[in-house]
Design a protein around this motif. Structure first.
Motif, PDB file in Angstrom:
ATOM      1  N   ASP A  15      56.288  31.653  19.233  1.00 55.49           N
ATOM      2  CA  ASP A  15      57.383  31.736  20.207  1.00 55.49           C
ATOM      3  C   ASP A  15      57.792  33.558  19.053  1.00 55.49           C
ATOM      4  O   ASP A  15      58.036  34.993  18.748  1.00 55.49           O
ATOM      5  CB  ASP A  15      57.918  32.344  21.145  1.00 55.49           C
ATOM      6  N   ASP A  16      58.370  32.829  18.270  1.00 55.66           N
ATOM      7  CA  ASP A  16      58.979  33.989  17.251  1.00 55.66           C
ATOM      8  C   ASP A  16      58.214  34.303  16.462  1.00 55.66           C
ATOM      9  O   ASP A  16      58.025  35.887  15.975  1.00 55.66           O
ATOM     10  CB  ASP A  16      59.998  33.173  16.185  1.00 55.66           C
ATOM     11  N   LEU A  17      57.047  33.869  16.142  1.00 56.56           N
ATOM     12  CA  LEU A  17      55.863  34.301  15.044  1.00 56.56           C
ATOM     13  C   LEU A  17      54.524  35.333  15.849  1.00 56.56           C
ATOM     14  O   LEU A  17      54.709  36.125  15.769  1.00 56.56           O
ATOM     15  CB  LEU A  17      55.350  33.108  14.292  1.00 56.56           C
ATOM     16  N   VAL A  18      55.023  35.184  17.305  1.00 51.59           N
ATOM     17  CA  VAL A  18      54.013  36.218  17.946  1.00 51.59           C
ATOM     18  C   VAL A  18      55.079  37.567  18.512  1.00 51.59           C
ATOM     19  O   VAL A  18      55.044  38.629  18.459  1.00 51.59           O
ATOM     20  CB  VAL A  18      53.576  35.766  19.202  1.00 51.59           C
ATOM     21  N   SER A  19      56.817  36.992  18.096  1.00 48.42           N
ATOM     22  CA  SER A  19      57.325  38.590  18.132  1.00 48.42           C
ATOM     23  C   SER A  19      57.348  38.578  17.566  1.00 48.42           C
ATOM     24  O   SER A  19      56.849  40.527  17.555  1.00 48.42           O
ATOM     25  CB  SER A  19      59.010  37.607  18.923  1.00 48.42           C
TER      26      SER A  19
END
Length: 189
Positions: free
Chosen positions: A53-57
């Motif tokens: 999710d950090d990569l998605v953000s």
């Protein structure tokens, strides 16, 4: 397909994620595939992005920055009407790109339905920016209700980005361009 090995591992991950998330969907792409295609180790992945999710953000934030930069260049040194036309053209031109798969933010919102999810915060930030930028342009054109005009333009943007994936993108882009003149008739200038 692997990403250029001369990039820093964090940049390779982001570039790989951007390509795969947009082309195939966020949830369809697993961490193992990202690691493999970016040619990084699992430890490197988690050192730079503590979670997927950090990569998605990061992917959505980078996308937002690119859009904002393009819009800023398009608006530069133009009258309000020409700036608005240029902004909508930049947004419409994106629908003509090879591999166009709709709006990254709308796509991500469909995959992250929980409005409290951190990825949604990035999406909401971009949506707020888009609305405020269009409202400011509407106000500079002395529209009697710049909030309403901006909402209409956001709806046109959203519709164009969905329709261009399904219909003739060139026709959708031209419709978007013409809509600016219909929302802001010449006598309003």
């Amino acid at each position: 397909m692997t990403t250029a090995p001369d990039l820093h591992p964090k940049d390779r991950l982001l570039r790989t994620a951007s390509r795969l998330f947009y082309a195939e969907g966020i949830h369809a792409v697993g961490v193992e595939r990202l690691i493999s295609e970016a040619s990084v180790t699992r430890a490197t992945f988690y050192r730079h992005y503590p979670s997927k999710d950090d990569l998605v953000s990061a992917y959505l934030t980078a996308t937002a920055e690119d859009i904002r930069d393009a819009v800023g260049r398009a608006r530069h040194d133009k009258s309000p009407r020409e700036a608005l036309r240029a902004v909508m053209a930049v947004l419409g031109d994106a629908t003509l790109d090879d591999g166009f798969r709709g709006c990254q933010f709308l796509n991500a919102a469909a995959e992250y339905p929980d409005p409290g999810h951190p990825v949604r915060a990035v999406i909401d930030d971009q949506r707020t920016w888009l609305f405020e930028m269009l409202r400011d342009l509407s106000a500079s054109l002395d529209h009697p209700d710049p909030d309403h005009a901006a909402r209409v333009l956001v709806l046109l943007h959203d519709g164009a980005f969905q329709a261009a994936e399904l219909d003739n993108a060139a026709v959708v882009r031209e419709t978007l361009r013409r809509a600016v003149d219909e929302v802001f008739p010449a006598q309003d200038v």
